[in-house]
Design an enzyme around this catalytic site. Sequence first.
Site, PDB file in Angstrom:
ATOM      1  N   ASP A  27       0.818  -1.213   0.000  1.00  0.00           N
ATOM      2  CA  ASP A  27       0.000   0.000   0.000  1.00  0.00           C
ATOM      3  C   ASP A  27       0.857   1.271   0.000  1.00  0.00           C
ATOM      4  O   ASP A  27       1.944   1.287   0.569  1.00  0.00           O
ATOM      5  CB  ASP A  27      -0.884  -0.015   1.256  1.00  0.00           C
ATOM      6  CG  ASP A  27      -2.086   0.893   1.116  1.00  0.00           C
ATOM      7  OD1 ASP A  27      -2.309   1.445   0.018  1.00  0.00           O
ATOM      8  OD2 ASP A  27      -2.803   1.062   2.112  1.00  0.00           O
ATOM      9  N   ARG A  31       0.272   7.495  -3.124  1.00  0.00           N
ATOM     10  CA  ARG A  31       0.756   8.634  -2.319  1.00  0.00           C
ATOM     11  C   ARG A  31       2.233   8.891  -2.568  1.00  0.00           C
ATOM     12  O   ARG A  31       2.678  10.036  -2.605  1.00  0.00           O
ATOM     13  CB  ARG A  31       0.500   8.377  -0.826  1.00  0.00           C
ATOM     14  CG  ARG A  31      -0.918   8.749  -0.407  1.00  0.00           C
ATOM     15  CD  ARG A  31      -1.284   8.137   0.916  1.00  0.00           C
ATOM     16  NE  ARG A  31      -1.532   6.707   0.776  1.00  0.00           N
ATOM     17  CZ  ARG A  31      -1.643   5.874   1.795  1.00  0.00           C
ATOM     18  NH1 ARG A  31      -1.510   6.315   3.022  1.00  0.00           N
ATOM     19  NH2 ARG A  31      -1.887   4.599   1.588  1.00  0.00           N
ATOM     20  N   GLU A  74     -11.813  -5.373  -5.430  1.00  0.00           N
ATOM     21  CA  GLU A  74     -12.359  -4.013  -5.387  1.00  0.00           C
ATOM     22  C   GLU A  74     -11.573  -3.044  -6.291  1.00  0.00           C
ATOM     23  O   GLU A  74     -12.055  -1.967  -6.628  1.00  0.00           O
ATOM     24  CB  GLU A  74     -12.331  -3.460  -3.955  1.00  0.00           C
ATOM     25  CG  GLU A  74     -13.347  -4.095  -3.005  1.00  0.00           C
ATOM     26  CD  GLU A  74     -12.985  -5.522  -2.606  1.00  0.00           C
ATOM     27  OE1 GLU A  74     -11.791  -5.830  -2.450  1.00  0.00           O
ATOM     28  OE2 GLU A  74     -13.911  -6.359  -2.501  1.00  0.00           O
ATOM     29  N   ASN A  75     -10.349  -3.433  -6.657  1.00  0.00           N
ATOM     30  CA  ASN A  75      -9.496  -2.508  -7.417  1.00  0.00           C
ATOM     31  C   ASN A  75      -9.992  -2.227  -8.842  1.00  0.00           C
ATOM     32  O   ASN A  75      -9.546  -1.266  -9.473  1.00  0.00           O
ATOM     33  CB  ASN A  75      -8.046  -3.010  -7.478  1.00  0.00           C
ATOM     34  CG  ASN A  75      -7.294  -2.839  -6.170  1.00  0.00           C
ATOM     35  OD1 ASN A  75      -6.394  -3.612  -5.848  1.00  0.00           O
ATOM     36  ND2 ASN A  75      -7.655  -1.818  -5.384  1.00  0.00           N
ATOM     37  N   TRP A  76     -10.962  -3.027  -9.349  1.00  0.00           N
ATOM     38  CA  TRP A  76     -11.513  -2.747 -10.688  1.00  0.00           C
ATOM     39  C   TRP A  76     -12.210  -1.386 -10.716  1.00  0.00           C
ATOM     40  O   TRP A  76     -12.425  -0.826 -11.786  1.00  0.00           O
ATOM     41  CB  TRP A  76     -12.520  -3.829 -11.100  1.00  0.00           C
ATOM     42  CG  TRP A  76     -11.938  -5.195 -11.240  1.00  0.00           C
ATOM     43  CD1 TRP A  76     -12.097  -6.233 -10.375  1.00  0.00           C
ATOM     44  CD2 TRP A  76     -11.103  -5.692 -12.301  1.00  0.00           C
ATOM     45  NE1 TRP A  76     -11.415  -7.340 -10.823  1.00  0.00           N
ATOM     46  CE2 TRP A  76     -10.795  -7.043 -12.018  1.00  0.00           C
ATOM     47  CE3 TRP A  76     -10.583  -5.128 -13.472  1.00  0.00           C
ATOM     48  CZ2 TRP A  76     -10.006  -7.828 -12.834  1.00  0.00           C
ATOM     49  CZ3 TRP A  76      -9.787  -5.918 -14.295  1.00  0.00           C
ATOM     50  CH2 TRP A  76      -9.508  -7.249 -13.972  1.00  0.00           C
TER      51      TRP A  76
HETATM   52  C1  FPP Z   1      -1.924  -0.056  -3.343  1.00  0.00           C
HETATM   53  O1  FPP Z   1      -1.428   1.261  -3.324  1.00  0.00           O
HETATM   54  C2  FPP Z   1      -1.350  -0.788  -4.482  1.00  0.00           C
HETATM   55  C3  FPP Z   1      -2.052  -1.413  -5.468  1.00  0.00           C
HETATM   56  C4  FPP Z   1      -3.524  -1.441  -5.502  1.00  0.00           C
HETATM   57  C5  FPP Z   1      -1.365  -2.103  -6.588  1.00  0.00           C
HETATM   58  C6  FPP Z   1      -0.128  -2.856  -6.239  1.00  0.00           C
HETATM   59  C7  FPP Z   1       0.547  -3.268  -7.491  1.00  0.00           C
HETATM   60  C8  FPP Z   1       1.881  -3.286  -7.698  1.00  0.00           C
HETATM   61  C9  FPP Z   1       2.862  -2.982  -6.649  1.00  0.00           C
HETATM   62  C10 FPP Z   1       2.467  -3.586  -9.045  1.00  0.00           C
HETATM   63  C11 FPP Z   1       1.944  -4.732  -9.825  1.00  0.00           C
HETATM   64  C12 FPP Z   1       2.174  -6.044  -9.233  1.00  0.00           C
HETATM   65  C13 FPP Z   1       3.110  -6.945  -9.572  1.00  0.00           C
HETATM   66  C14 FPP Z   1       3.081  -8.259  -8.910  1.00  0.00           C
HETATM   67  C15 FPP Z   1       4.200  -6.692 -10.522  1.00  0.00           C
HETATM   68  P1  FPP Z   1      -2.415   2.466  -3.605  1.00  0.00           P
HETATM   69  O2  FPP Z   1      -2.485   2.693  -5.063  1.00  0.00           O
HETATM   70  O3  FPP Z   1      -3.732   2.170  -2.964  1.00  0.00           O
HETATM   71  O4  FPP Z   1      -1.681   3.652  -2.898  1.00  0.00           O
HETATM   72  P2  FPP Z   1      -2.395   4.890  -2.186  1.00  0.00           P
HETATM   73  O5  FPP Z   1      -3.170   4.330  -1.027  1.00  0.00           O
HETATM   74  O6  FPP Z   1      -1.252   5.733  -1.774  1.00  0.00           O
HETATM   75  O7  FPP Z   1      -3.272   5.540  -3.205  1.00  0.00           O
END
Ligand code: FPP
Length: 246
Positions: A27, A31, A74-76
């Site tokens: 996570d 940010r 949920e990420n979709w």
């Molecule tokens: C959460 O951070 C991260 C994700 C939803 C995606 C994670 C994916 C990767 C690290 C790369 C792809 C995966 C592989 C296996 C190569 P966020 O976007 O929610 O961060 P935020 O809370 O700061 O917005």
Amino acid sequence: MDNMSVSKKEALKKDMSVPVHVGVIMDGNGRWAKKRGMPRKYGHREGAKTFRAITRSAKEIGIRYITFYAFSTENWQRPADEVKSIMDLFEKYLDEVRDFIDENIRVRFIGDRLMLSPRLQKKMNRVEEDSKDFDSMTLILAINYGGRDEIVHAVREIAESVQNGELSPEDITQELIQGRLYTEGIPDVDLIIRPSGEQRLSNFLIWQSAYAEYYFTNILWPDFTKKDLENAVAAYNERNRRFGGI
Ligand code: FPP
């Protein structure tokens, strides 16, 4: 205390020193990028680099199973171009995964892969097949994964088995359910690490984390290092896990 129980205690202590299965919620990528005035996908790219580095660190530390939450059910809901950038990174990783295979690391995927593109699915199946006999560590990637979705999937399968007479309701035990989860054959998670200051499980390994310890840190995922992983393992060692006993 007899010798037997001393050695058992020592074995337990030894066993406790490194958690067998660690789960990581990657996570804070968005940010991290925002702080630098960069688009979110730049954060995911850096996050993917961290993922590769931490996989190697985990192997060096002696962790046997490590699960990374890469994309949730949920990420979709995220903007289409962000979803595409994560899928592209994932595909790029699948193309480069030979490095891990060379390191004797088994790769598995958990989640509903039928929602992913047929091309991705083919690559995923191939990587799993090619690495299935490797045993230095198992790397598990949660893609289109949701803990509740996983349980629904297992319950449907069990209901079908009951309906066609293969199982009766009394046969349904914790072990049976466990065997129908995406994590079949993988031990329960011992330690869950969530960086970026959030203190939630967010539908990650909800069945498997019944007795897990949690480690939270404010570091954003792209900045997470081997030292941070070691700190999490050290914090885990200070906990006294009793599994409901005394
Ligand atoms: C959460 O951070 C991260 C994700 C939803 C995606 C994670 C994916 C990767 C690290 C790369 C792809 C995966 C592989 C296996 C190569 P966020 O976007 O929610 O961060 P935020 O809370 O700061 O917005």
